[in-house]
Design an enzyme around this catalytic site. Sequence first.
Site, PDB file in Angstrom:
ATOM      1  CG  ASP A  42      -2.135  -2.817   7.250  1.00  0.00           C
ATOM      2  OD1 ASP A  42      -1.756  -1.980   6.413  1.00  0.00           O
ATOM      3  OD2 ASP A  42      -3.245  -2.738   7.824  1.00  0.00           O
ATOM      4  CE  LYS A  49      -9.937  -0.132   2.625  1.00  0.00           C
ATOM      5  NZ  LYS A  49      -9.069   0.817   3.336  1.00  0.00           N
ATOM      6  CD1 TRP A  86      -2.648   1.674   0.518  1.00  0.00           C
ATOM      7  CD2 TRP A  86      -2.003   1.861   2.641  1.00  0.00           C
ATOM      8  NE1 TRP A  86      -3.362   2.693   1.075  1.00  0.00           N
ATOM      9  CE2 TRP A  86      -2.997   2.831   2.393  1.00  0.00           C
ATOM     10  CE3 TRP A  86      -1.458   1.802   3.920  1.00  0.00           C
ATOM     11  CZ2 TRP A  86      -3.439   3.724   3.352  1.00  0.00           C
ATOM     12  CZ3 TRP A  86      -1.908   2.684   4.888  1.00  0.00           C
ATOM     13  CH2 TRP A  86      -2.892   3.652   4.605  1.00  0.00           C
TER      14      TRP A  86
END
Lengths: 462, 425
Positions: free
Chosen positions: A271, A307, A190
């Site tokens: 993560d 999300k 990311w």
Amino acid sequence: MASTTLPLASGASAICNSKPKIRFGGSSNVGHLLRKERNSPLFTTLSTGRITMAVAVNVSRFESIPMAPPDPILGVSEAFKADTNSAKLNLGVGAYRTEELQPYVLNVVKKAETLMLERGENKEYLPIEGLAAFNKVTAELLFGADNPVVQQGKVATIQGLSGTGSLRLAGAFIERYFPGAKVLLSSPSWGNHKNIFNDSRVPWSEYRYYDPKTVGLDFDGMISDIKEAPEGSFILLHGCAHNPTGIDPTPEQWEKIADVIQEKNHIPFFDVAYQGFASGSLDADASSVRLFTARGMELFVAQSYSKNLGLYAERIGALNVVSSSADAAARVKSQLKRLARPMYSNPPIHGARIVANVVGDPVLFNEWKEEMELMAGRIKNVRQKLFDSLSAKDKSGKDWSFILRQIGMFSFTGLNKAQSDNMTDKWHVYMTKDGRISLAGLSLAKCEYLADAIIDSFHNVS
Amino acid sequence: MAMRRAIGTQIVERWSSGLRCRSMSLCFHGIEPAPKDPILGVTEAFLADESPHKVNVGVGAYRDDNGKPVVLECVREAERRIAGNLNMEYLPMGGSIDMIEESLKLAYGENSEYIKDKKIAAVQALSGTGACRLFADFQKRFLPDSQIYIPVPTWANHHNIWRDARVPQRTYHYYHPESKGLDFASLMDDIKNAPNGSFFLLHACAHNPTGVDPSEEEWREISYQFKVKGHFPFFDMAYQGFASGDPERDAKAIRIFLEDGHLIGCAQSYAKNMGLYGQRVGCLSVLCEDDKQAVAVKSQLQQLARPMYSNPPVHGALVVSIILKDPNLKSLWLKEVEGMADRIIGMRTALRENLEKLGSPLSWEHITNQIGMFCYSGMTPEQVDRLTNEFHIYMTRNGRISMAGVTTHNVQYLANAIHEVTKST
């Protein structure tokens, strides 16, 4: 700032000690400014009665500040918004959309908010570590309520500003308590990971991850690079649904990764931004984290509810630090608080309450699991349709099956920057320049259009 | 800095063979428990106390006359309009445009030319703390040789913020213990003696922790001297509306500086004046020379925020913009803010009168001279400890009383206790 005449404070008594304030040629600071520069932008005049003097106007110190480049991910949405073409498609930021390409507020979230409104709870400051009810359920969701590390108080959990904020707290903690330690990031990862560690002043390097030849995992490269890293490095791992590639290690591969990390006394740093979104099962998606924890390893985990509960803008997440004793966990937690205080004092309450209400209530929790499966299911269907469209339309014989093997919200298409630019410029398909498309922003209806765009960009642009 | 290095050295020394930590428990071995936060730790202690008489005059959070937290009516209404209706998509990186617009109007003036000319770089921030931290980080990155002058005393977290941003700190005189008012002469001296172009942190109104504000004339003096020295004024405005009850009046210092042509920075918070404490809503603004510069500065502020939290939380921002954009809700808010400020002013009077009635040998006029949520009582840490241990009264050890925690039900008890511990002074 053109010269203007500034009236002095009225009344001699206002001036301290009643002494006349204006001195000519007195202070060396002021002396050289005593010119009547009426029209100079650098000077303005102060006058009281008939006495006028010039003082320097604040020339901005920010003159030389350059424009920052647009954020490679969030900047995409901004560009998309500005596009007036009707065919435009936003496959940039990882934000879930319905089949109608509308943002989606989960039903459980609406119910939770209604409950909260009815209860009329206050908006007092949370403690620095966040909402206790939230911290409890988030750790249980991640590790499992019956996990010994949870039962024995070995997890320091602190509410953070979604994934970013939690990662940043960890970065600040590493900088302060593990000075010189390095973080290893997957290549690619990311985009904001490197910014976070740069701004935390934690050195980082990359481990091989994505293999463009197979459009899969470069497992040997990954193991080799982790082995090479100085002992005690932090290895940043995506718990599930790797961003941007969508390529996850298999359970067997996770075991081997854990082996080499233990061997080198590295610290695993997960993560977890897509728990539930990868396979549709919250538990299955946490299996990598649980595998490592079951081995008695100490580790860091950053979580996000952006999300999976659609709480993007509420900025709700957590940093969990698993240590080998409850005492160490307590001390770690206290120091994390000390890092958070000068960043934002205490975290925002709204999202934390929503999560605590949904995850903490058996009925709402089950409803959430169902909605989660629906969302993940929609993405799986879209993957299938995209694959089918590409296979049908592309006559070159290229193998597009990697799309089916990738998991989570994203697909790493393998398109390079120029090709990605073509997607945007010619086809009004917005994506990130690393070739990542967010399938969460794709509808079944648009799959054929997208397939055309991808085929064109892949074959006709280099 | 030294402490950090010391901890690092401790850890490094354990690895005499040059290896890194053998296991995290060994690494965590060197991690000391952090000291309790001096302000938020007070509430924790209060909550743990089981005495029925306990009084919390520690943290600066408004309470009604029953000692209960308050959610403003205008806020409840705004929330009714929000619940379940709007989606929760990410805000733009700089935050809610509506909230920022309204915040700038509050600080700079409804019809400010700077707003019209788009000269203000502004982003939504994580309340006042976040706004100060963003500015401190911005200072560090773009003005690396600058330092920050901080008043003595100030909100404790100011020191933490600029320290963690690694911007060197200096202090300037502010509070005059003998008069329990402003040490104006020393303040002016410090301004004059600071190197030209220094950065100063100013409390726009309702100074925390002292409640001592410069008068309008004194502000003009300060502004003038800032011009002479080319200093940069950074305003922390956490109590607009809360000080006098009138937000326009509470912004007076800022307006004076703007009239004088200063380019200012400003941190705003809605924690107190809208009671949105836990929502973490605020705004950081930097007045620039022109619109182009404002765009550039804003982009850099966003760039600093991105690796800290990506984008700010939406809920509180929605509440603020709904309230401020709706004329009815806005006037309701103004009334409610005035109500809160009035209650506090009433409690100041009551506390002072009670102490005087008890025959205290000391002067307590500073209680009513000071303004805003806090009263700097002048009590010593030892006296404060006695208040806590003997009377279950919780406050910070610098003698700061949060007047918001004083009610008609506890003011006598509080006055008695204060009198007890100070009467032999």
